[in-house]
Write an enzyme that holds these catalytic residues in place. Structure first.
Site, mmCIF file in Angstrom:
data_model
loop_
_atom_site.group_PDB
_atom_site.id
_atom_site.type_symbol
_atom_site.label_atom_id
_atom_site.label_comp_id
_atom_site.label_asym_id
_atom_site.label_seq_id
_atom_site.Cartn_x
_atom_site.Cartn_y
_atom_site.Cartn_z
ATOM 1 N N LYS A 14 0.714 -1.574 0.153
ATOM 2 C CA LYS A 14 0.133 0.159 -0.562
ATOM 3 C C LYS A 14 0.605 0.937 -0.171
ATOM 4 O O LYS A 14 1.866 1.832 0.673
ATOM 5 C CB LYS A 14 -0.474 -0.180 1.585
ATOM 6 N N ASP A 22 -3.233 4.127 -2.604
ATOM 7 C CA ASP A 22 -4.449 4.570 -1.054
ATOM 8 C C ASP A 22 -4.051 6.193 -1.199
ATOM 9 O O ASP A 22 -3.699 6.813 -0.317
ATOM 10 C CB ASP A 22 -4.045 4.067 0.129
ATOM 11 N N LYS A 63 -7.500 8.585 -1.775
ATOM 12 C CA LYS A 63 -8.632 8.489 -1.161
ATOM 13 C C LYS A 63 -8.836 10.065 -1.925
ATOM 14 O O LYS A 63 -9.220 11.047 -1.133
ATOM 15 C CB LYS A 63 -8.351 9.459 0.164
ATOM 16 N N ASP A 73 -13.337 14.955 -4.794
ATOM 17 C CA ASP A 73 -13.171 16.216 -5.483
ATOM 18 C C ASP A 73 -14.561 16.369 -6.053
ATOM 19 O O ASP A 73 -15.143 14.910 -6.185
ATOM 20 C CB ASP A 73 -12.240 16.508 -6.221
ATOM 21 N N THR A 82 -10.327 5.595 10.204
ATOM 22 C CA THR A 82 -10.071 4.959 11.510
ATOM 23 C C THR A 82 -9.690 5.879 12.339
ATOM 24 O O THR A 82 -9.058 5.600 13.725
ATOM 25 C CB THR A 82 -9.052 3.484 10.946
ATOM 26 N N ARG A 128 2.700 0.345 10.566
ATOM 27 C CA ARG A 128 4.208 0.251 11.569
ATOM 28 C C ARG A 128 4.517 -0.769 12.725
ATOM 29 O O ARG A 128 5.837 -1.392 12.805
ATOM 30 C CB ARG A 128 3.951 1.432 12.537
#
Length: 228
Positions: A31, A58, A60, A63, A114, A209
């Site tokens: 990703k 990714d 996002k 618009d 999230t 992470r």
């Protein structure tokens, strides 16, 4: 193939390539988000694709429909496996994004980040119920014809029940022990374990992470994979 996509949220392409190369046999894809794309652009995506793993881009998009459609169309040469748009952009925007995507690319709609919780929803003028917000936007995404949604592990079970053939991306998953270096992701407020997310109906799991900041990323990826 593993349902784990490793989130390489770094502007440092050499670091991203090094981690991806180490974990490539124990993850299903890579990703790449805004940090990476803004620093390295299309050329950087091509370099990461050379590692041989599917690319989840990714970005996002959110618009007006025409702008999003043209932005997605501009990504066609990259042939990403997955791209993201914000469900809150509305039906027309979702439809244009899907129409502009290359064949074989899944367009998934981000329902609710999230990093947000009920208090955050209230501050932006929405009903303070994450579950209600996610289900509402999942229904919109389904009716607009995109492939699936991004939601937390707390909501994926309900979304899957309402959309049996949907594609569900669950970010912010954390191993039961917090990962190889302890607790990760204080900015993630609605998290579950990888196993719980998969059992609830997740199609892929985005893990950052706990793998990328581990002393041994390959070992961390293998340990998470073993729980699945």
């Amino acid at each position: 193939m593993s349902p784990i996509y490793v989130a390489l949220d770094t502007p440092d392409i050499e670091r991203a390539k090094a981690i991806a190369t180490r974990v490539r046999h124990h993850v299903g894809g890579i990703k790449l988000g805004l940090e990476f794309f803004m620093a390295n652009g299309r050329h950087g995506v091509h370099e990461m694709a050379d590692i041989g793993l599917p690319i989840f881009l990714d970005l996002k998009f959110h618009d007006i429909p025409n702008t999003v459609g043209k932005a997605v169309q501009a990504l066609r040469p990259l042939e990403p496996a997955i791209i993201t748009v914000h469900a809150s952009g509305g039906r027309a925007m979702l439809e244009d994004a899907k129409a502009a995507a290359p064949t074989g690319t899944k367009v998934v709609a981000v329902t609710m980040l999230t990093s947000l919780d009920a208090n955050d929803l209230t501050t932006i003028g929405l009903s303070p119920d994450p579950h209600e917000q996610v289900v509402r936007l999942a229904e919109l995404a389904k009716s607009a014809g995109v492939d699936g949604i991004v939601c937390s592990g707390e909501e994926v079970k309900a979304a899957h029940a309402a959309w049996k053939d949907g594609f569900f991306v669950v970010p912010g998953v954390r191993p039961a022990n917090g990962g190889a270096n302890g607790s990760f992701g204080a900015d993630q407020k609605r998290v579950v374990t990888p196993r719980a997310a998969l059992d609830a109906g997740a199609s892929i799991l985005v893990v950052g992470r706990p793998i990328t900041q581990a002393q041994d990323p390959d070992l961390a990826a293998r340990e998470i994979e073993a729980t699945l």
